[in-house]
Design a protein around this motif. Structure first.
Motif, PDB file in Angstrom:
ATOM      1  N   PRO A   1      -2.527   3.880   1.553  1.00 37.94           N
ATOM      2  CA  PRO A   1      -3.067   4.977   0.443  1.00 37.94           C
ATOM      3  C   PRO A   1      -2.882   6.161   0.853  1.00 37.94           C
ATOM      4  O   PRO A   1      -2.531   6.981  -0.070  1.00 37.94           O
ATOM      5  CB  PRO A   1      -4.548   4.512   0.563  1.00 37.94           C
ATOM      6  CG  PRO A   1      -4.600   3.202   1.192  1.00 37.94           C
ATOM      7  CD  PRO A   1      -3.545   3.085   2.022  1.00 37.94           C
ATOM      8  N   ASN A   2      -2.853   6.715   1.954  1.00 40.83           N
ATOM      9  CA  ASN A   2      -2.834   8.041   2.476  1.00 40.83           C
ATOM     10  C   ASN A   2      -1.361   8.369   2.308  1.00 40.83           C
ATOM     11  O   ASN A   2      -0.908   9.630   1.670  1.00 40.83           O
ATOM     12  CB  ASN A   2      -3.271   8.179   4.054  1.00 40.83           C
ATOM     13  CG  ASN A   2      -3.276   9.504   4.528  1.00 40.83           C
ATOM     14  OD1 ASN A   2      -3.662  10.508   3.905  1.00 40.83           O
ATOM     15  ND2 ASN A   2      -2.477   9.777   5.420  1.00 40.83           N
ATOM     16  N   THR A   3      -0.339   7.473   2.814  1.00 43.59           N
ATOM     17  CA  THR A   3       1.165   7.758   2.798  1.00 43.59           C
ATOM     18  C   THR A   3       1.474   7.896   1.395  1.00 43.59           C
ATOM     19  O   THR A   3       2.006   9.015   0.774  1.00 43.59           O
ATOM     20  CB  THR A   3       1.819   6.492   3.056  1.00 43.59           C
ATOM     21  OG1 THR A   3       1.161   6.175   4.386  1.00 43.59           O
ATOM     22  CG2 THR A   3       3.158   6.624   3.161  1.00 43.59           C
ATOM     23  N   ILE A   4       0.781   7.172   0.445  1.00 44.82           N
ATOM     24  CA  ILE A   4       1.239   6.932  -1.196  1.00 44.82           C
ATOM     25  C   ILE A   4       0.612   8.543  -1.897  1.00 44.82           C
ATOM     26  O   ILE A   4       1.258   9.160  -2.482  1.00 44.82           O
ATOM     27  CB  ILE A   4       0.607   5.903  -1.836  1.00 44.82           C
ATOM     28  CG1 ILE A   4       1.580   4.702  -1.501  1.00 44.82           C
ATOM     29  CG2 ILE A   4       0.949   6.254  -3.433  1.00 44.82           C
ATOM     30  CD1 ILE A   4       3.010   4.807  -1.616  1.00 44.82           C
TER      31      ILE A   4
ATOM     32  N   TYR B   1       3.137  -4.939   1.965  1.00 41.22           N
ATOM     33  CA  TYR B   1       3.464  -5.032   0.424  1.00 41.22           C
ATOM     34  C   TYR B   1       1.998  -5.148  -0.531  1.00 41.22           C
ATOM     35  O   TYR B   1       1.934  -4.314  -1.506  1.00 41.22           O
ATOM     36  CB  TYR B   1       4.144  -6.312   0.020  1.00 41.22           C
ATOM     37  CG  TYR B   1       4.172  -6.855  -1.256  1.00 41.22           C
ATOM     38  CD1 TYR B   1       4.704  -6.083  -2.399  1.00 41.22           C
ATOM     39  CD2 TYR B   1       3.209  -8.115  -1.706  1.00 41.22           C
ATOM     40  CE1 TYR B   1       4.540  -6.530  -3.556  1.00 41.22           C
ATOM     41  CE2 TYR B   1       3.060  -8.347  -2.998  1.00 41.22           C
ATOM     42  CZ  TYR B   1       3.726  -7.658  -4.137  1.00 41.22           C
ATOM     43  OH  TYR B   1       3.797  -7.927  -5.028  1.00 41.22           O
ATOM     44  N   ASP B   2       0.961  -5.963   0.038  1.00 42.48           N
ATOM     45  CA  ASP B   2      -0.133  -5.961  -0.739  1.00 42.48           C
ATOM     46  C   ASP B   2      -0.828  -4.618  -0.879  1.00 42.48           C
ATOM     47  O   ASP B   2      -1.510  -4.172  -1.843  1.00 42.48           O
ATOM     48  CB  ASP B   2      -1.169  -7.092  -0.045  1.00 42.48           C
ATOM     49  CG  ASP B   2      -0.855  -8.485  -0.255  1.00 42.48           C
ATOM     50  OD1 ASP B   2      -0.136  -8.693  -1.052  1.00 42.48           O
ATOM     51  OD2 ASP B   2      -1.381  -9.141   0.584  1.00 42.48           O
ATOM     52  N   ALA B   3      -0.763  -4.075   0.324  1.00 44.93           N
ATOM     53  CA  ALA B   3      -1.414  -2.609   0.449  1.00 44.93           C
ATOM     54  C   ALA B   3      -0.623  -1.335  -0.433  1.00 44.93           C
ATOM     55  O   ALA B   3      -1.222  -0.710  -0.904  1.00 44.93           O
ATOM     56  CB  ALA B   3      -1.476  -2.013   2.025  1.00 44.93           C
ATOM     57  N   PHE B   4       0.872  -1.506  -0.323  1.00 52.95           N
ATOM     58  CA  PHE B   4       1.444  -0.690  -1.168  1.00 52.95           C
ATOM     59  C   PHE B   4       1.193  -1.024  -2.723  1.00 52.95           C
ATOM     60  O   PHE B   4       0.892   0.146  -3.328  1.00 52.95           O
ATOM     61  CB  PHE B   4       3.042  -0.960  -0.875  1.00 52.95           C
ATOM     62  CG  PHE B   4       3.567   0.072   0.231  1.00 52.95           C
ATOM     63  CD1 PHE B   4       3.476   1.296  -0.091  1.00 52.95           C
ATOM     64  CD2 PHE B   4       3.945  -0.643   1.406  1.00 52.95           C
ATOM     65  CE1 PHE B   4       3.917   2.048   1.182  1.00 52.95           C
ATOM     66  CE2 PHE B   4       4.955   0.098   2.381  1.00 52.95           C
ATOM     67  CZ  PHE B   4       4.544   1.617   2.136  1.00 52.95           C
ATOM     68  N   LYS B   5       1.003  -2.296  -3.033  1.00 52.67           N
ATOM     69  CA  LYS B   5       0.895  -2.669  -4.552  1.00 52.67           C
ATOM     70  C   LYS B   5      -0.220  -1.814  -4.769  1.00 52.67           C
ATOM     71  O   LYS B   5      -0.566  -1.448  -6.023  1.00 52.67           O
ATOM     72  CB  LYS B   5       0.998  -3.911  -4.523  1.00 52.67           C
ATOM     73  CG  LYS B   5       1.118  -4.486  -5.890  1.00 52.67           C
ATOM     74  CD  LYS B   5       1.408  -5.873  -6.056  1.00 52.67           C
ATOM     75  CE  LYS B   5       1.111  -6.465  -7.794  1.00 52.67           C
ATOM     76  NZ  LYS B   5       2.322  -6.979  -8.427  1.00 52.67           N
ATOM     77  N   LYS B   6      -1.571  -2.119  -4.022  1.00 53.63           N
ATOM     78  CA  LYS B   6      -2.732  -1.647  -4.344  1.00 53.63           C
ATOM     79  C   LYS B   6      -2.791  -0.104  -4.579  1.00 53.63           C
ATOM     80  O   LYS B   6      -3.281   0.551  -5.533  1.00 53.63           O
ATOM     81  CB  LYS B   6      -3.814  -2.234  -3.450  1.00 53.63           C
ATOM     82  CG  LYS B   6      -5.286  -1.345  -3.635  1.00 53.63           C
ATOM     83  CD  LYS B   6      -6.353  -2.415  -3.144  1.00 53.63           C
ATOM     84  CE  LYS B   6      -7.609  -1.877  -3.823  1.00 53.63           C
ATOM     85  NZ  LYS B   6      -7.694  -0.580  -4.211  1.00 53.63           N
TER      86      LYS B   6
END
Ligand code: 1QQ
Length: 376
Positions: free
Chosen positions: A151-154, A181-186
């Motif tokens: 989330p910090n990266t995004i 992938y799950d973390a990126f998607k969220k």
């Protein structure tokens, strides 16, 4: 007769007391399970180097009554089954007091159950998938999870690059790449960033042209990659070779945190953005000393995996000291759970209630072949 025995017992007892006072410092047997071969060997090599440096320092400093560490290294071969063999050997034959490793979450999700059932504490140093520490109260890690880092990266990528629409490419046969992938998607959903395309690959794939050609045709602002470094290197170099322009940022998860990415992908790795738990530039004095000592010993600087492994040995050393024992697994587990605000190369280190790492993440960017800080 009785008196003779009593005298003998007294002499033996006294000798025992005397020799333990004079004995060399107590040694704690710790098992280190890292991937020295297979797809994750680039990480394992750095982890072993980080550990060896920390063990050497700790053992050199141990005083007359200090605790020394006797390291048992073994190769989990980047494979769950080999991880199981190594854990079983550490637990039953070597009788270690705790285990540090294994390298991959994909292995940890199997091996850590064995340690939990046997009451042997485990300290993961690179397991970032969700759920690993949920296996039980003997399982700890000093590696930030993808659920914390991504989330910090995004957020940073959105602020600095203004990305609005992305394509996602991930490995669908590995606990870490799927979890990433799950973390990126969220995180993308929470930031209102649109996912134009989701593509997958399998471990060991070498040709990513079909996925990347599709991704090129839809013109995303960024390409999001959840992969281990072998596949990530192929993806990054083929993306640029197939004409996905440098203006399309490549943003990766923890698998891309290895200098093997730059070694394998060369110039194509420039500007790749990676969420991380540590950057070499951290001005923390312990970190400065670590980077210097590591570079002097091995001739090249450490990466995040070396730093997390190095920190883990000091966390273990602290737990052994607090437990007042080098072989009581339960006491070492309880002592690990107490660690709060310990100075490490990762910064002030504490475990969360759920035995995960608790510190701030960072975002790195590749610049002239090195990871620099992109944002925090
Ligand atoms: C995991 C990871 C990998 C990148 C470890 C090296 O984060 O498997 O959890």
């Amino acid at each position: 007769m009785k008196r003779v025995f009593a005298a003998l017992a007294l002499i033996l007892g006294l000798t025992g007391i005397y020799s333990s006072a004079q004995a060399s410092p107590k040694e704690a047997k710790i098992g280190f399970a890292f991937s020295m071969t297979g797809g994750a060997a680039a990480y394992g090599d750095m982890q072993k180097k980080g550990v060896q440096l920390a063990v050497d320092e700790i053992n050199a400093q141990a005083g007359q009554d200090g605790i020394k560490i006797a390291p048992f290294f073994d190769d989990d071969a980047s494979m769950p089954q080999q991880g199981v063999n190594v854990f079983n050997r550490f637990i039953a034959a070597d009788k270690v007091v705790m285990i540090i490793g294994p390298t991959l979450s994909n292995t940890a999700q199997v091996t850590d159950r064995i340690a939990q059932q046997s009451g042997v504490p485990v300290l993961g140093v690179s397991n970032t998938a969700k759920g690993i520490t949920d296996i039980g109260d003997y399982i700890f890690r000093d590696s930030l999870t993808e659920m914390v880092v991504i989330p910090n990266t995004i957020r940073v990528a959105k602020e600095k690059l203004g990305i609005k629409k992305v394509a996602v490419l991930y490995g669908n046969d590995d606990a870490f790449t799927k979890g990433g992938y799950d973390a990126f998607k969220k995180a993308l959903g929470d930031s209102n960033i649109q996912i134009l395309s989701e593509q997958t690959f399998a471990k060991g794939d070498r040709d990513f042209a079909p996925q990347l050609t599709q991704i090129r045709s839809i013109d995303p602002d960024a390409l999001i990659v959840s992969a281990l470094v072998e596949e990530a290197s192929g993806i990054v170099s083929q993306a640029r070779r197939l004409g996905i322009a440098e203006s399309v940022s490549i943003i990766g998860g923890n698998g891309l945190n290895s200098p093997a990415l730059m070694k394998n992908a060369g110039k194509a790795a420039e500007k790749v953005i990676v969420g991380a738990a540590w950057n070499a530039a951290s001005t923390n004095p312990l970190n400065r000393k670590f980077v210097e000592a590591f570079t002097a010993k091995y001739g090249s600087p450490p990466d995040q995996f070396a730093a997390q492994a190095y920190a883990a040995v000091y966390i273990a050393r602290e737990a052994l000291g607090r437990a007042g024992s080098t072989d009581n697994r339960k006491a070492v587990r309880d002592a690990l759970a107490q660690i709060k605000g310990l100075d490490t190369v990762l910064g002030k280190f504490s475990f969360t209630e759920g035995r995960d790492a608790d510190h701030a993440p960072v975002v790195q960017v590749v610049k002239e072949g090195k990871f620099e800080v992109f944002g925090e």
